[in-house]
Design an enzyme around this catalytic site. Structure first.
Site, mmCIF file in Angstrom:
data_model
loop_
_atom_site.group_PDB
_atom_site.id
_atom_site.type_symbol
_atom_site.label_atom_id
_atom_site.label_comp_id
_atom_site.label_asym_id
_atom_site.label_seq_id
_atom_site.Cartn_x
_atom_site.Cartn_y
_atom_site.Cartn_z
ATOM 1 N N THR A 470 1.500 -1.121 -0.290
ATOM 2 C CA THR A 470 0.174 -0.302 0.218
ATOM 3 C C THR A 470 0.602 1.058 0.767
ATOM 4 O O THR A 470 0.445 2.137 -0.526
ATOM 5 C CB THR A 470 -1.379 -0.552 1.982
ATOM 6 O OG1 THR A 470 -0.067 -0.238 2.756
ATOM 7 C CG2 THR A 470 -1.860 -0.870 1.182
ATOM 8 N N ARG A 630 -6.914 14.597 2.681
ATOM 9 C CA ARG A 630 -5.550 14.832 1.721
ATOM 10 C C ARG A 630 -4.942 13.210 1.316
ATOM 11 O O ARG A 630 -4.802 12.887 1.988
ATOM 12 C CB ARG A 630 -5.040 15.561 2.616
ATOM 13 C CG ARG A 630 -3.210 15.372 2.974
ATOM 14 C CD ARG A 630 -2.913 16.002 3.788
ATOM 15 N NE ARG A 630 -1.784 17.175 4.018
ATOM 16 C CZ ARG A 630 -0.829 17.049 5.313
ATOM 17 N NH1 ARG A 630 -1.594 17.137 6.334
ATOM 18 N NH2 ARG A 630 -0.099 17.753 4.579
ATOM 19 N N LYS A 703 -8.101 10.059 4.937
ATOM 20 C CA LYS A 703 -8.615 9.556 5.207
ATOM 21 C C LYS A 703 -8.968 7.767 4.588
ATOM 22 O O LYS A 703 -9.189 6.990 4.892
ATOM 23 C CB LYS A 703 -10.283 9.733 3.871
ATOM 24 C CG LYS A 703 -10.842 11.053 4.683
ATOM 25 C CD LYS A 703 -12.108 10.742 4.111
ATOM 26 C CE LYS A 703 -13.012 12.586 4.510
ATOM 27 N NZ LYS A 703 -14.541 12.856 3.326
ATOM 28 N N GLU A 707 -9.167 0.972 -0.230
ATOM 29 C CA GLU A 707 -10.438 0.102 -0.996
ATOM 30 C C GLU A 707 -11.523 0.970 -0.978
ATOM 31 O O GLU A 707 -11.552 0.123 -2.238
ATOM 32 C CB GLU A 707 -11.332 -0.573 0.864
ATOM 33 C CG GLU A 707 -10.075 -0.935 1.363
ATOM 34 C CD GLU A 707 -10.194 -1.728 3.005
ATOM 35 O OE1 GLU A 707 -10.295 -1.119 3.725
ATOM 36 O OE2 GLU A 707 -11.378 -3.227 2.769
HETATM 37 MO MO1 MOS Z 1 -8.760 -5.252 3.730
HETATM 38 S S1 MOS Z 1 -10.330 -6.429 3.271
HETATM 39 O O1 MOS Z 1 -9.129 -4.583 5.859
HETATM 40 O O2 MOS Z 1 -7.935 -5.850 3.773
#
Ligand code: MOS
Length: 740
Positions: A470, A630, A703, A707
């Site tokens: 991520t 942001r 935020k 997802e």
């Molecule tokens: Mo996510 S489905 O909370 O890794």
């Protein structure tokens, strides 16, 4: 706050290690005298193991062990199993009884001197079962569905309002949308794997593929009676997880079991096929009914859903709440959600759990309503735009969805859309333009971090969080460097180690919002201490000034009113006689969140080309405009949303875990047969960020983006396919056989 790095497209700090192979994943750790485990999986979906014959397997050379329920001690001495992501019910722990609860349940672990030997030995294990009837067909058990106990206080409860049935009956314009959705598996590139190093003194070092090192540590401690000092879990690199790594997975448990039996180090990896015995997005049935006045004003929203769960746990997700009561202004809302038991493993969180399914149904229904009203789909949504959260009777911390609709439509060229289905063509292709809304929670949960500033002007900041691809390494380093006022190459961020300060699971898109504030707070603490020292250096240009009068940048404390008057951190520390400043801090959810609803939003636009003769569908273009507070790093942010969109394309057109009801088993358990989006399926993808200034959501104003990218994409594509063809396929995935 200085923002030299936050908001900049800093390249991934862990990128080089990953592309050069320096980054080691859980299965890649080697130690002397390592044994290899291979899992034996059940071939029935429900019943009991009568007998396990290991004679042939045990005749192979070298040290060989077959762990089964017959020679494995019962675990969880205190009864309670720690798992921050568990569902209500009794968690499945392998090898604890002769009971088989789902097909491909792990029923034995073969441990041998090599992986190949273990795998071969596993093939020689003979199992006799007493098979019982099983049910893996959601449609067959929906009558027995029931309201599940809540899973987490973080998740919203169902709130109906007004009288939706009455409003429906009174309305001339209404539509109904019903859909059946398949199970989907996460399929990260890195398989689930664990290397457990036997440290000799009884302690364990566990290299695990997980989204939560401390969750795995707590899990193993609760099962085996270890103290946290005995078990260190490491997971500095994760090759994708998408929610599959939130709960500790069974290979970690089995590997520890084997280490305890053999008193040597053991590694266990699941095969791609065995990965289909883990958690998955649940099978779902949904029904949405909408009614509207002729001008498009919503008079009623009814949303019901049933998802499958296992026999032993009540997995449930936010499939109807909060979305269907929160996204549009409407006084009559009826929401219902139930689960039904199946003889499958428990489903689990998968990228945007709940929203991905729930908003698919709601947003397809909104499209149907727009068709019925002969109204533009964007117009319809603007007509019913919720300025406040009607679920909770309160304002949003920020909501720029209107801007998302506008900018997304503009970039996409929505105005060229002619309203009638089948009205746009290009040669053989029917062209369809569709759109949908996306939303996801902007959670903030407790986090903590440590910062060590060294006398040489470098800093190490750490927290037991994860980077599952991520961008956590990068964004946390940006936050730390900005807050401390150090060049970014002087700051190192470490994570993925259970001995670091307490952090939540890496999930729910809440890592930046939860760990980020702790990183910021601890760096503020450190810089305050530097400032105190800087004021005390001999002839300090900062003597007598207060914290508000200075800035921290380039490793210096500077007077705001006269930046030429400064003290270097290194000088301040030398003068103070310190080799390091070491602080640790925890943060909680911001108090101001209590009075606000915190969500990210998106507007997704899709263009599909459908071959009229063959029914093949190409997603020609997707534009997603996202408002998620942001943007900390436009590069990692874009990558998150793009990944979500690619996944949404798969959800719409390809992904489906097919169950053979006779065997009660996922049949297409390989990349050959479970189709995910490949390069040929993903074309023009365009991501727009609508930045929001949000001082309520958390101190960083971000935020989270893990997802939101996937939510709404499948609906936008389904709506585009309807626009192209005039045919509504509501059950996913939309394959050409359904379309023809
Ligand atoms: Mo996510 S489905 O909370 O890794």
């Amino acid at each position: 706050m200085t923002t030299a790095y936050i908001g900049q497209p800093i390249p991934r700090i862990d990128g080089r290690a990953k592309v050069t192979g320096d980054a080691k994943y859980a299965y890649e750790h080697s130690v002397p005298d390592l044994a290899y485990g291979f899992v034996v999986s059940s071939s029935i979906a429900r019943g009991n193991i009568r007998q396990i014959d290991t004679t042939a397997a045990l005749q192979l050379p070298g040290e060989l062990r077959v762990l089964t329920h017959e020679n494995t001690p019962r675990v969880a001495p205190k009864g309670e199993v720690v798992d921050d992501a568990k569902s209500p019910g009794v968690p499945f722990i392998p090898l604890q009884s002769d009971e088989v609860l789902f097909s491909h349940q792990p029923i034995a672990l073969v441990v041998a001197e090599s992986f190949e030997l273990a795998r071969y030995a596993a093939s020689l294990v003979r199992v006799e079962y007493e098979a019982h009837d099983h049910t893996t067909d959601l449609g067959a058990v929906m009558d027995h569905a029931y309201g599940p106990p809540p899973r987490s206080e973080l998740l919203p409860t169902l709130k109906s309002r007004g009288n939706a049935e009455k409003a429906l009956a009174a309305c001339a314009t209404q539509i109904e949308f019903e859909c059946r959705l398949p199970a989907e598996h996460h399929n990260p590139m890195e398989p689930f794997a664990t290397t457990v190093v036997w440290e000799g003194d009884g302690k364990l070092t566990v290299h695990d593929k997980t989204q939560g090192v401390q969750n795995v540590q707590g899990y193993l401690c609760s099962l085996f009676g270890y103290s946290t000092d005995d078990v260190r879990v490491l997971s500095p690199f994760v090759g994708g997880a998408f929610g599959a790594g939130l709960r500790p997975q069974y290979q970690a448990f089995l590997a520890v079991l084997a280490v305890r039996a053999l008193k040597r180090s053991v590694k266990v990896s699941l095969t791609r096929q065995q990965m289909f015995s883990l958690h998955y997005r649940p099978l779902a049935w949904q029904r949405v009914a909408l009614a509207a006045a002729p001008d498009g004003k919503l008079a009623a929203i009814v949303h019901e859903a049933i998802t499958g769960t296992s026999r032993f746990e009540d997995y449930n997700e936010q499939i109807v709440a909060p979305w269907s009561g929160m996204l549009y202004q409407c006084d009559n809302v009826s929401l219902g959600y139930k689960v039904a038991k199946l003889d499958l493993n428990t489903p689990g969180d998968m990228r945007a759990p709940g929203a991905a399914w729930g908003l698919y149904a709601l947003e397809c229904a909104m499209d149907e309503l727009a068709v019925k009203l002969r109204m533009d789909p964007v117009e319809l949504r603007l007509k019913n735009y919720a300025e406040r959260d009607q679920n909770e009777h309160r304002a949003f911390s920020s909501k720029s969805l209107r801007e998302c609709y506008r900018l997304g439509a503009e970039r996409f060229g929505w105005s060229r859309r002619t309203p009638d289905p089948r009205s746009m063509r290009e040669g053989e292709a029917l062209i369809g333009l569709g759109m949908a809304t996306g939303a996801w929670d902007a959670f903030q949960v407790p986090g903590s971090a440590r910062c060590v500033l060294n006398a040489d002007g470098t800093a190490t900041v750490s927290s037991a969080t994860e980077d599952i691809g991520t961008g956590t390494y990068t964004v946390m380093t940006q936050i730390a460097a900005d807050t401390l006022g150090l060049p970014i190459d002087r700051v190192t961020f470490t994570l993925g180690d259970s001995s670091l300060p307490l952090a939540p699971l890496e999930g729910g898109s809440f890592t930046v919002a939860s760990v980020g504030p702790a990183v910021k707070a601890v760096c503020e603490k450190v810089r305050e201490r530097v400032f105190t020292l800087a004021r005390k250096v001999e002839n300090s240009p900062l003597a007598g000034v207060s914290l508000e009068d200075v800035t921290f940048a380039d490793g210096r404390v500077r007077l705001r009113s006269d930046p030429s008057r400064a003290v270097a951190f290194t000088d301040a520390m030398r003068a103070g006689g310190l080799t390091a400043i070491d602080e640790e801090t925890s943060t909680e959810a911001s108090p101001r969140r209590k009075d606000a609803s915190c969500y990210s939003h998106s507007a997704v636009f899709a263009e599909v080309h459908v071959d009229e003769d063959l029914g093949t569908i190409q997603v020609h273009r997707v534009v997603s405009a996202v408002a998620a507070g942001r943007v900390m790093n436009p590069r990692t942010a874009r990558s998150q949303v793009m990944g979500g969109i690619v996944w949404g394309i798969g959800m719409a057109l390809e992904e489906e875990s097919v169950i053979d009801q006779a065997f009660g088993r996922f049949m297409n358990h390989s990349f050959g047969e479970y189709h995910v989006v490949v390069n040929a399926d993903a074309h023009d993808i365009d991501v727009i960020f609508v930045e929001e200034q949000d001082e309520i959501v958390n101190p960083l104003g971000a935020k989270g983006l893990g997802e939101i990218g996937v939510v709404g994409v499948a609906a936008a594509i389904a709506n585009a396919i309807f626009h192209a063809t005039g045919k509504r396929v509501s059950d996913l995935p939309i394959t050409l056989d359904k379309l023809m």
